[in-house]
Design a protein around this motif. Structure first.
Motif, mmCIF file in Angstrom:
data_model
loop_
_atom_site.group_PDB
_atom_site.id
_atom_site.type_symbol
_atom_site.label_atom_id
_atom_site.label_comp_id
_atom_site.label_asym_id
_atom_site.label_seq_id
_atom_site.Cartn_x
_atom_site.Cartn_y
_atom_site.Cartn_z
ATOM 1 N N GLU A 293 32.448 52.766 44.952
ATOM 2 C CA GLU A 293 33.597 52.367 44.144
ATOM 3 C C GLU A 293 34.055 50.946 44.497
ATOM 4 O OE1 GLU A 293 36.463 55.806 43.161
ATOM 5 O OE2 GLU A 293 35.818 56.170 45.209
ATOM 6 N N ASN A 294 34.621 50.284 43.510
ATOM 7 C CA ASN A 294 35.242 48.979 43.744
ATOM 8 C C ASN A 294 36.639 49.231 44.303
ATOM 9 O OD1 ASN A 294 36.481 46.463 43.630
ATOM 10 N ND2 ASN A 294 35.451 45.871 41.757
ATOM 11 N N LYS A 295 36.806 48.995 45.581
ATOM 12 C CA LYS A 295 38.074 49.353 46.238
ATOM 13 C C LYS A 295 39.271 48.638 45.624
ATOM 14 C CE LYS A 295 37.595 45.855 49.897
ATOM 15 N NZ LYS A 295 37.457 45.626 51.361
ATOM 16 N N LEU A 296 39.066 47.434 45.110
ATOM 17 C CA LEU A 296 40.188 46.660 44.568
ATOM 18 C C LEU A 296 40.783 47.289 43.319
ATOM 19 C CD1 LEU A 296 38.935 42.982 45.008
ATOM 20 C CD2 LEU A 296 40.302 44.377 46.572
ATOM 21 N N LEU A 297 40.035 48.218 42.704
ATOM 22 C CA LEU A 297 40.509 48.874 41.488
ATOM 23 C C LEU A 297 41.073 50.261 41.759
ATOM 24 C CD1 LEU A 297 37.578 47.788 39.159
ATOM 25 C CD2 LEU A 297 39.856 46.778 39.305
ATOM 26 N N LEU A 298 41.011 50.712 43.012
ATOM 27 C CA LEU A 298 41.533 52.032 43.356
ATOM 28 C C LEU A 298 43.055 52.025 43.411
ATOM 29 C CD1 LEU A 298 39.017 53.135 46.134
ATOM 30 C CD2 LEU A 298 39.019 53.743 43.700
ATOM 31 N N ASN A 299 43.626 53.199 43.144
ATOM 32 C CA ASN A 299 45.073 53.335 43.081
ATOM 33 C C ASN A 299 45.691 53.314 44.478
ATOM 34 O OD1 ASN A 299 47.715 54.839 43.007
ATOM 35 N ND2 ASN A 299 47.260 54.858 40.829
ATOM 36 N N VAL A 300 46.648 52.446 44.670
ATOM 37 C CA VAL A 300 47.432 52.396 45.912
ATOM 38 C C VAL A 300 48.906 52.486 45.529
ATOM 39 C CG1 VAL A 300 48.064 51.054 47.955
ATOM 40 C CG2 VAL A 300 45.713 50.986 47.100
ATOM 41 N N GLU A 301 49.501 53.619 45.798
ATOM 42 C CA GLU A 301 50.917 53.857 45.512
ATOM 43 C C GLU A 301 51.271 53.482 44.078
ATOM 44 O OE1 GLU A 301 53.372 52.146 48.565
ATOM 45 O OE2 GLU A 301 52.576 53.494 50.090
ATOM 46 N N GLY A 302 50.445 53.954 43.143
ATOM 47 C CA GLY A 302 50.801 53.843 41.734
ATOM 48 C C GLY A 302 50.183 52.704 40.951
ATOM 49 N N MET A 303 49.387 51.859 41.613
ATOM 50 C CA MET A 303 48.766 50.761 40.869
ATOM 51 C C MET A 303 47.464 50.351 41.538
ATOM 52 S SD MET A 303 51.138 47.442 41.845
ATOM 53 C CE MET A 303 52.640 48.280 41.320
ATOM 54 N N PRO A 304 46.582 49.666 40.799
ATOM 55 C CA PRO A 304 45.345 49.204 41.423
ATOM 56 C C PRO A 304 45.637 48.297 42.617
ATOM 57 C CG PRO A 304 45.221 48.986 39.039
ATOM 58 C CD PRO A 304 46.639 49.333 39.367
ATOM 59 N N MET A 305 44.803 48.392 43.632
ATOM 60 C CA MET A 305 45.018 47.599 44.838
ATOM 61 C C MET A 305 45.194 46.116 44.536
ATOM 62 S SD MET A 305 42.570 47.247 48.242
ATOM 63 C CE MET A 305 42.221 48.991 48.241
ATOM 64 N N VAL A 306 44.360 45.560 43.652
ATOM 65 C CA VAL A 306 44.444 44.142 43.333
ATOM 66 C C VAL A 306 45.776 43.804 42.670
ATOM 67 C CG1 VAL A 306 43.296 44.347 41.072
ATOM 68 C CG2 VAL A 306 43.220 42.185 42.322
ATOM 69 N N ALA A 307 46.307 44.730 41.871
ATOM 70 C CA ALA A 307 47.592 44.496 41.218
ATOM 71 C C ALA A 307 48.733 44.523 42.231
ATOM 72 C CB ALA A 307 47.826 45.531 40.125
ATOM 73 N N ARG A 308 48.621 45.386 43.206
ATOM 74 C CA ARG A 308 49.650 45.441 44.257
ATOM 75 C C ARG A 308 49.666 44.128 45.053
ATOM 76 N NH1 ARG A 308 52.618 49.449 46.933
ATOM 77 N NH2 ARG A 308 53.032 48.941 49.110
ATOM 78 N N SER A 309 48.471 43.620 45.360
ATOM 79 C CA SER A 309 48.380 42.358 46.098
ATOM 80 C C SER A 309 48.901 41.192 45.262
ATOM 81 C CB SER A 309 46.932 42.105 46.519
ATOM 82 O OG SER A 309 46.487 43.123 47.389
ATOM 83 N N ALA A 310 48.573 41.191 43.969
ATOM 84 C CA ALA A 310 49.071 40.141 43.078
ATOM 85 C C ALA A 310 50.583 40.230 42.924
ATOM 86 C CB ALA A 310 48.395 40.249 41.708
ATOM 87 N N GLY A 311 51.106 41.449 42.895
ATOM 88 C CA GLY A 311 52.544 41.640 42.737
ATOM 89 C C GLY A 311 53.348 41.039 43.875
ATOM 90 N N ALA A 312 52.828 41.123 45.095
ATOM 91 C CA ALA A 312 53.528 40.522 46.233
ATOM 92 C C ALA A 312 53.650 39.017 46.062
ATOM 93 C CB ALA A 312 52.791 40.859 47.529
ATOM 94 N N LEU A 313 52.599 38.390 45.538
ATOM 95 C CA LEU A 313 52.631 36.942 45.298
ATOM 96 C C LEU A 313 53.609 36.599 44.174
ATOM 97 C CD1 LEU A 313 48.785 36.277 45.510
ATOM 98 C CD2 LEU A 313 50.501 35.618 47.223
ATOM 99 N N LEU A 314 53.633 37.428 43.134
ATOM 100 C CA LEU A 314 54.520 37.174 41.989
ATOM 101 C C LEU A 314 55.995 37.289 42.369
ATOM 102 C CD1 LEU A 314 52.660 39.041 39.123
ATOM 103 C CD2 LEU A 314 53.354 36.643 39.083
ATOM 104 N N LYS A 315 56.304 38.191 43.299
ATOM 105 C CA LYS A 315 57.703 38.433 43.664
ATOM 106 C C LYS A 315 58.234 37.451 44.698
ATOM 107 C CE LYS A 315 57.200 43.399 42.830
ATOM 108 N NZ LYS A 315 57.031 44.716 43.497
ATOM 109 N N ALA A 316 57.349 36.720 45.361
ATOM 110 C CA ALA A 316 57.782 35.822 46.440
ATOM 111 C C ALA A 316 58.703 34.729 45.904
ATOM 112 C CB ALA A 316 56.574 35.202 47.126
#
Length: 199
Positions: free
Chosen positions: A19-42
């Motif tokens: 599996e592509n780990k970056l696309l797996l669900n982490v607390e409700g969203m794909p891992m890559v989206a969670r990482s991008a979200g931290a950058l967007l909120k900074a």
């Protein structure tokens, strides 16, 4: 000051399995989206945020669909040479930046426990284009890192999976280690067992 971000999301997750780990669900969203979200909120805002894709680039774009915003907060650049190592993705991200940046946060998409507060603490420590700010936890350096624009050209000399480690040695006197108490900036996910929140 103008600070951008590069999110490295090009790898094929070979150590993780099929599996592509970056696309797996982490607390409700794909891992890559969670990482991008931290950058967007900074805050102050990081602009632009460049996501470097490689393996399964279309699926990666789909996972981030809806995070663009009307202002085009997230842009993409593709690294066809992603299999050569992380350095080529850093190069691709740097080439996609405007020429007037003061610095850039370089973040890894497989570190979903990094939050905007971690990034903001690095931004607070950043002084000028000669700054290098790195997370430090219990004597260990982590990610993401914040680099002043003075080092962009030198980064193109980095190769393979070493990243900018050699530059950290060369410019050791300019490195500012930013202390954190939790292990988020040390924790990337390489195996299925690592998907559980570690702290």
């Amino acid at each position: 000051m103008k600070i951008a971000a590069i999110l490295l999301a090009a790898g094929s997750s070979r150590r993780f399995g099929e599996e592509n780990k970056l696309l797996l669900n982490v607390e409700g969203m794909p891992m890559v989206a969670r990482s991008a979200g931290a950058l967007l909120k900074a805050m102050p805002p990081l602009r632009p945020i460049v996501v470097v894709t490689g393996y399964e680039q279309e699926r990666m774009r789909d996972a981030l669909d809806g995070m663009f915003g009307e202002e085009g907060n997230i842009t993409f650049t593709h690294n066809p040479d992603y299999a050569s190592g992380i350095a080529s993705s850093v190069h691709a991200g740097l080439r996609a930046l405007p020429g007037d940046m003061d610095g850039v946060v370089i973040a890894l998409a497989d570190m979903p426990w990094v939050e905007s507060r971690h990034i903001e603490k690095l931004l607070e420590a950043f002084e000028d284009k000669a700054s290098i700010c790195i997370p430090m936890v219990d004597g260990r350096r982590g990610n993401p890192t914040l680099w002043g624009a003075s080092y962009f050209e030198r980064m193109y000399a980095c190769e393979g999976d070493v990243g900018a480690r050699a530059l950290l040695l060369e410019y050791a006197a300019r490195v500012r280690e930013v202390a954190f108490e939790d292990a988020a900036t040390l924790t990337d996910i390489d195996t299925p067992e690592g998907m559980a929140h570690p702290f």
